[in-house]
Design a protein around this motif. Sequence first.
Motif, PDB file in Angstrom:
ATOM      1  N   VAL A 131       0.886  -0.976  -0.078  1.00  7.64           N
ATOM      2  CA  VAL A 131      -0.038   0.110   0.178  1.00  7.64           C
ATOM      3  C   VAL A 131       0.780   1.217   0.036  1.00  7.64           C
ATOM      4  O   VAL A 131       1.972   1.309   0.749  1.00  7.64           O
ATOM      5  CB  VAL A 131      -1.070   0.018   1.157  1.00  7.64           C
ATOM      6  CG1 VAL A 131      -1.763   1.308   1.438  1.00  7.64           C
ATOM      7  CG2 VAL A 131      -1.787  -1.100   1.450  1.00  7.64           C
ATOM      8  N   GLN A 132       0.723   2.152  -0.772  1.00  6.87           N
ATOM      9  CA  GLN A 132       1.305   3.372  -0.828  1.00  6.87           C
ATOM     10  C   GLN A 132       0.409   4.465  -0.512  1.00  6.87           C
ATOM     11  O   GLN A 132      -0.883   4.541  -0.983  1.00  6.87           O
ATOM     12  CB  GLN A 132       1.876   3.608  -2.277  1.00  6.87           C
ATOM     13  CG  GLN A 132       3.130   2.853  -2.807  1.00  6.87           C
ATOM     14  CD  GLN A 132       2.289   1.515  -3.435  1.00  6.87           C
ATOM     15  OE1 GLN A 132       1.374   1.356  -3.958  1.00  6.87           O
ATOM     16  NE2 GLN A 132       2.984   0.439  -2.951  1.00  6.87           N
ATOM     17  N   LEU A 133       1.015   5.388   0.304  1.00  8.60           N
ATOM     18  CA  LEU A 133       0.402   6.478   0.863  1.00  8.60           C
ATOM     19  C   LEU A 133       0.992   7.727   0.467  1.00  8.60           C
ATOM     20  O   LEU A 133       2.269   7.695   1.107  1.00  8.60           O
ATOM     21  CB  LEU A 133      -0.082   6.294   2.447  1.00  8.60           C
ATOM     22  CG  LEU A 133      -0.588   5.044   2.717  1.00  8.60           C
ATOM     23  CD1 LEU A 133      -0.416   4.905   4.296  1.00  8.60           C
ATOM     24  CD2 LEU A 133      -2.120   4.796   2.510  1.00  8.60           C
ATOM     25  N   VAL A 134       0.327   8.904   0.096  1.00  8.48           N
ATOM     26  CA  VAL A 134       1.103  10.093  -0.121  1.00  8.48           C
ATOM     27  C   VAL A 134       0.222  11.169   0.619  1.00  8.48           C
ATOM     28  O   VAL A 134      -0.890  11.310   0.190  1.00  8.48           O
ATOM     29  CB  VAL A 134       1.341  10.232  -1.616  1.00  8.48           C
ATOM     30  CG1 VAL A 134       1.781  11.736  -1.894  1.00  8.48           C
ATOM     31  CG2 VAL A 134       2.046   9.081  -2.146  1.00  8.48           C
ATOM     32  N   CYS A 177      -4.536  12.299   1.992  1.00  9.43           N
ATOM     33  CA  CYS A 177      -3.837  11.119   2.098  1.00  9.43           C
ATOM     34  C   CYS A 177      -4.427  10.410   0.784  1.00  9.43           C
ATOM     35  O   CYS A 177      -5.427   9.744   0.797  1.00  9.43           O
ATOM     36  CB  CYS A 177      -3.984  10.488   3.072  1.00  9.43           C
ATOM     37  SG  CYS A 177      -2.843   8.925   3.268  1.00  9.43           S
ATOM     38  N   ALA A 178      -3.518  10.445  -0.356  1.00  9.86           N
ATOM     39  CA  ALA A 178      -3.943   9.466  -1.392  1.00  9.86           C
ATOM     40  C   ALA A 178      -3.529   7.987  -1.247  1.00  9.86           C
ATOM     41  O   ALA A 178      -2.239   7.928  -1.014  1.00  9.86           O
ATOM     42  CB  ALA A 178      -3.303  10.206  -2.771  1.00  9.86           C
ATOM     43  N   VAL A 179      -4.179   7.101  -1.443  1.00 12.63           N
ATOM     44  CA  VAL A 179      -3.967   5.721  -1.385  1.00 12.63           C
ATOM     45  C   VAL A 179      -3.881   5.002  -2.547  1.00 12.63           C
ATOM     46  O   VAL A 179      -4.914   5.202  -3.658  1.00 12.63           O
ATOM     47  CB  VAL A 179      -4.886   5.255  -0.225  1.00 12.63           C
ATOM     48  CG1 VAL A 179      -4.509   3.836   0.138  1.00 12.63           C
ATOM     49  CG2 VAL A 179      -5.203   5.552   0.925  1.00 12.63           C
ATOM     50  N   TRP A 197       2.648   3.346   6.265  1.00 15.46           N
ATOM     51  CA  TRP A 197       2.748   4.999   6.650  1.00 15.46           C
ATOM     52  C   TRP A 197       2.926   5.833   5.387  1.00 15.46           C
ATOM     53  O   TRP A 197       3.811   5.200   4.640  1.00 15.46           O
ATOM     54  CB  TRP A 197       3.640   4.916   7.487  1.00 15.46           C
ATOM     55  CG  TRP A 197       3.484   4.157   8.884  1.00 15.46           C
ATOM     56  CD1 TRP A 197       3.171   3.034   9.384  1.00 15.46           C
ATOM     57  CD2 TRP A 197       2.556   5.119   9.964  1.00 15.46           C
ATOM     58  NE1 TRP A 197       2.728   2.958  10.663  1.00 15.46           N
ATOM     59  CE2 TRP A 197       2.367   4.135  11.054  1.00 15.46           C
ATOM     60  CE3 TRP A 197       2.290   6.220  10.407  1.00 15.46           C
ATOM     61  CZ2 TRP A 197       1.742   4.276  12.398  1.00 15.46           C
ATOM     62  CZ3 TRP A 197       1.569   6.503  11.627  1.00 15.46           C
ATOM     63  CH2 TRP A 197       1.419   5.560  12.314  1.00 15.46           C
ATOM     64  N   GLY A 198       2.616   6.808   5.430  1.00 13.99           N
ATOM     65  CA  GLY A 198       3.190   8.067   4.329  1.00 13.99           C
ATOM     66  C   GLY A 198       4.281   8.608   4.980  1.00 13.99           C
ATOM     67  O   GLY A 198       4.785   8.268   5.960  1.00 13.99           O
TER      68      GLY A 198
END
Length: 123
Positions: A2-5, A22-24, A113-114
């Motif tokens: 999972v990528q979080l920004v 927060c873009a997932v 986590w981002g």
Amino acid sequence: QVQLVESGGGLVQAGGSLRLSCAVSGRTFSYYAMGWFRQAPGKEREFVAAVKWSAGNTKYADSVKGRFTISRDNAKNTVYLQMNSLKSEDTAVYYCASGWGVTMRRSDEYPYWGQGTQVTVSS
């Protein structure tokens, strides 16, 4: 994975507002929870707010209740933290996190986590 920004941090005067996003992307599950945590210099990371992707249940830290609102847009895979009536003690790096969210308040329930976004509130 999972990528979080995160985005939306910045400098604001006390009493002002900011909205964090927060873009997932990547592998996500409807039962997952999304949380916001923060860490001020010299302090431990602390829980701020969390929301369940599917049911929309929310949790807040007492210190932000009534001032912050967490929301999610399932279609955009994005979670928001609307922060109003900001205080100098809200200054911190804010992190979004994704996990299974049993209590939704514990950082060890969130494996993803981002990178964090800085929020600075000037008095």
